[in-house]
Design an enzyme around this catalytic site. Structure first.
Site, PDB file in Angstrom:
ATOM      1  N   ASP A 330       0.874  -1.162   0.000  1.00 56.20           N
ATOM      2  CA  ASP A 330       0.000   0.000   0.000  1.00 56.20           C
ATOM      3  C   ASP A 330       0.925   1.230   0.000  1.00 56.20           C
ATOM      4  O   ASP A 330       2.080   1.131   0.388  1.00 56.20           O
ATOM      5  CB  ASP A 330      -0.868  -0.029   1.261  1.00 56.20           C
ATOM      6  CG  ASP A 330      -1.611   1.274   1.477  1.00 56.20           C
ATOM      7  OD1 ASP A 330      -2.286   1.714   0.551  1.00 56.20           O
ATOM      8  OD2 ASP A 330      -1.486   1.841   2.583  1.00 56.20           O
ATOM      9  N   ASP A 523      -1.518  -0.857   6.089  1.00 59.91           N
ATOM     10  CA  ASP A 523      -1.761  -0.362   7.443  1.00 59.91           C
ATOM     11  C   ASP A 523      -3.167   0.177   7.678  1.00 59.91           C
ATOM     12  O   ASP A 523      -3.536   0.455   8.807  1.00 59.91           O
ATOM     13  CB  ASP A 523      -0.758   0.742   7.777  1.00 59.91           C
ATOM     14  CG  ASP A 523      -1.076   2.041   7.036  1.00 59.91           C
ATOM     15  OD1 ASP A 523      -1.567   1.954   5.892  1.00 59.91           O
ATOM     16  OD2 ASP A 523      -0.844   3.126   7.605  1.00 59.91           O
ATOM     17  N   ASP A 527      -7.091  -1.790   3.851  1.00 61.44           N
ATOM     18  CA  ASP A 527      -6.102  -2.811   3.498  1.00 61.44           C
ATOM     19  C   ASP A 527      -6.452  -4.177   4.080  1.00 61.44           C
ATOM     20  O   ASP A 527      -5.852  -5.189   3.695  1.00 61.44           O
ATOM     21  CB  ASP A 527      -4.704  -2.414   4.000  1.00 61.44           C
ATOM     22  CG  ASP A 527      -4.162  -1.181   3.309  1.00 61.44           C
ATOM     23  OD1 ASP A 527      -4.489  -0.998   2.122  1.00 61.44           O
ATOM     24  OD2 ASP A 527      -3.421  -0.410   3.934  1.00 61.44           O
TER      25      ASP A 527
END
Length: 646
Positions: A330, A523, A527
């Site tokens: 991410d 995080d 996600d």
């Protein structure tokens, strides 16, 4: 009764028979002869060996066999035959039953101690907690027991004191030693707004902080609980071991019967000699080392990783890591700092910022927070907003002072006009790795807000480490492709998948899995599905609770370089499991022919007691091999100024 106590009872009652064996050639005999040996061995069988019988019988009733089956059959056969031999004036070997029990228990004592050492390394963390805290109550600072601290309390910490619970600094600053929780050896500077971790040590400043997590919710308590679960979990390869044991034990019993028949029927050996060979086969083949191969390595590996600030939740993760081909990241909060700031405002600055702040004040998106902070800094008054509506992956819209207004990304522009000069501004800003937010009224763009979230200092190095390992790296983000590629170029990411809606991240991970196993690092709340779908989910320790819960590995220090260290330690642990299994199998394969008397003609043979001793040391060797994981070299963590070696 504990294993240690059973071992000492067995050893003490075996020593007279050992003395008898050693001193017999010199004319000394054990007082009472065979009757004394019978009494000593009976005590050992009833007290020390009984759990072996109970375990073997429980497995038999379920139509299974286990490691204790072989120990029970070997010792009972030697014991019962010796009683028969004693009644018929033949040679007895009570000492074989006694010594086998003693040596098997010796191996289990070593195993238990090393298990405890691995567990104690984590349990000691729990003892690091502060015993009390100085808390503000009724306008006064008072000392109270740790158990009485509640969420919302304001706590004061002086230099040298332990921080009682997790929270956020509200007044003052300091440097804090967090090594006991995160593994980071360098003190960390903390100021107002920064998080502090319970049980870490305040170095030089006095500060106040607001308690946010207490009791079992603190990071330290969660670390201890996670590692306990990991150490008690099973890697999938353990299933293979269990299946092998189910087949292995009956096979060994058949081999023992065949050994007896060959020696007694075809080679003309006595019943006693033939039985000794058969019992030796049963004892030497006991796959204790096989059963220890996986759990001991798992305990040591997960315990060491916890000291390094890397939490590996279970054995399945260890096995999956071994075949990972691609690592997906991410962007926001993972590769980047996660604290975006407004850098440019295009258009009438006050009008654009006022309208954007009115819309974004109700949003939890990091970009919205950046806009609100900018407005607060510039003392912008917030207009009245109604009919607020969030559009997933695009932005927000509402009525601001009665006007239809919107703030979002370019996905909102399908029916909106934007002049050519502003388009050029957008391209320029995006090429500078800045995210562009469009601010509009009705169907017209009135301005742009450029927001930048810089890459972490460690991101470039972390990506380079993974690429050196031969892994493919991918950035998966909802940001604009031009911005995403600019960030990817800065840190060295191989490929970019941009403009991804939050709900679609998991689908992209599934697509990448068609080319091999995938690890996903993230995080945020959005996600969590991707962390769950990935073969290995790696959650940043500073992330949301749901992301941490979804990940199979948690990086407590929020350092991206720990991704490489986590993969390296996981691989070493799994490879050690395979090494242990190899040696355990080889030991049995080589030991059975010797015990069966195949090499008796050249003077090479094993008595049951020596077979038991060899089996104990086999178990010890496997456990020692696992303990060596504590010395295995893992790439050391670097600080900005120096290399920190472990």
């Amino acid at each position: 009764m504990t294993i240690t106590r059973r071992f000492w009872i067995s050893l003490i009652f075996s020593l007279p028979m050992l003395a008898n064996m050693i001193l017999m050639p010199f004319g000394w005999m054990l007082p009472g002869g065979n009757w004394t040996q019978l009494v000593l061995t009976t005590v050992i069988m009833l007290v020390s060996a009984r759990p072996f019988w109970q375990s073997a019988w429980a497995s038999f009733t379920k139509h299974h066999s286990n490691m204790d089956t072989l120990v029970a059959i070997g010792t009972v056969t030697a014991y019962v035959y010796s009683i028969y031999a004693m009644a018929t004036n033949q040679a007895v070997f009570f000492e074989s039953a006694a010594f086998v029990t003693t040596f098997v228990l010796l191996g289990q004592v070593f195993e238990e101690r090393m298990r405890n050492n691995a567990s104690n390394a984590v349990e000691k963390l729990a003892d690091l907690q502060a015993k009390d805290a100085e808390v503000m109550r009724d306008g006064k600072l008072v000392n109270i027991p740790l158990s009485e601290v509640v969420v919302g309390d304001i706590v004061r910490v002086k230099p040298g004191q332990k921080i009682a619970v997790d929270g956020t600094i509200t007044e003052g600053s300091s440097t804090i030693d967090e090594s006991m929780v995160t593994g980071e050896s360098m003190p960390v500077e903390k100021k107002i707004g920064d998080k502090v971790i319970g049980s870490t040590i305040n170095s030089n400043g006095t500060f106040m902080f607001k308690a946010e997590k207490v009791g079992d919710d603190t990071m330290l308590s969660q670390i201890v609980e996670l590692v306990k679960k990991a150490q008690n979990s099973h890697a999938p390869i353990q299933n293979l071991t269990d299946k092998v044991s189910d087949v292995f034990v009956p096979t060994v019993l058949i081999l023992a019967i065949v050994t007896f028949m060959v020696w007694y029927v075809f080679l003309g050996a006595s019943v006693a000699s033939s039985l000794i060979f058969a019992v030796s086969v049963v004892v030497i083949a006991c796959p204790c080392a096989l059963g220890l191969a996986t759990p001991t390595a798992l305990m040591v590996g997960t315990g060491r990783s916890a000291k390094m600030g890397i939490l590996i939740k279970n054995g399945e993760v260890l096995e999956a890591v071994n075949d990972v081909k691609t690592v997906v990241f991410d962007k926001t909060g993972t590769i980047t700092v996660g604290k975006p700031e407004v850098t440019d405002i295009i258009g009438d600055e006050k009008s654009v910022l006022t309208l954007a702040t009115g819309l974004e004040q109700s949003s939890e998106h990091p970009l919205a927070s950046a806009i609100v902070k900018k407005a607060e800094k510039d003392n912008i008054s917030i207009p009245k907003v109604s009919q607020f509506k969030a559009i997933e992956g695009k932005g927000v819209e509402a009525l601001v002072d009665g006007q239809e207004a919107f703030v979002g990304n370019d996905k909102l522009l399908s029916n909106v006009s934007i002049d050519e000069s502003m388009k050029q501004q957008v391209i320029k800003l995006q090429e500078e790795a800045k995210t562009v937010v469009f601010v509009g009224v009705k169907e017209k763009i009135i301005g742009l807000i450029a927001i930048q979230d810089a890459p972490k200092d460690t991101s470039k190095e972390a990506i380079a480490d993974l690429k050196a390992r031969g892994l493919n790296t991918v950035m998966l983000t909802g940001d604009n492709e031009r911005v995403a590629k600019a960030i990817a170029s800065q840190v060295g990411i191989d490929s970019v998948i941009a403009d991804v809606l939050p709900g679609d991240k998991a689908d992209h991970v599934k697509s990448l899995q068609e080319n091999g196993k995938v690890a996903f690092v993230g995080d945020g709340i959005n996600d969590a599905p991707a962390l769950t779908v990935a073969d290995v989910g790696i959650a940043m320790g500073s992330g949301t609770d749901i992301a941490i819960e979804s990940g199979g590995i948690v990086l407590v220090k929020n350092d991206l370089r720990d991704v490489d260290r986590a993969l390296a330690l996981s691989k070493k642990t799994f490879n050690r499991i395979k090494l242990n299994l190899f040696w355990a199998f080889i030991y049995n394969v080589l030991g059975i022919p010797v015990a069966a008397g195949l090499f008796f003609g050249i003077g090479l043979s094993l008595s049951p007691e020596l077979a038991g001793l060899a089996m104990a040391f086999s178990s010890l060797s496997v456990v020692t091999s696992s303990m060596l994981l504590n010395k295995a070299k893992i790439k050391p963590e670097r600080s900005k100024t120096r290399l920190i070696s472990e």
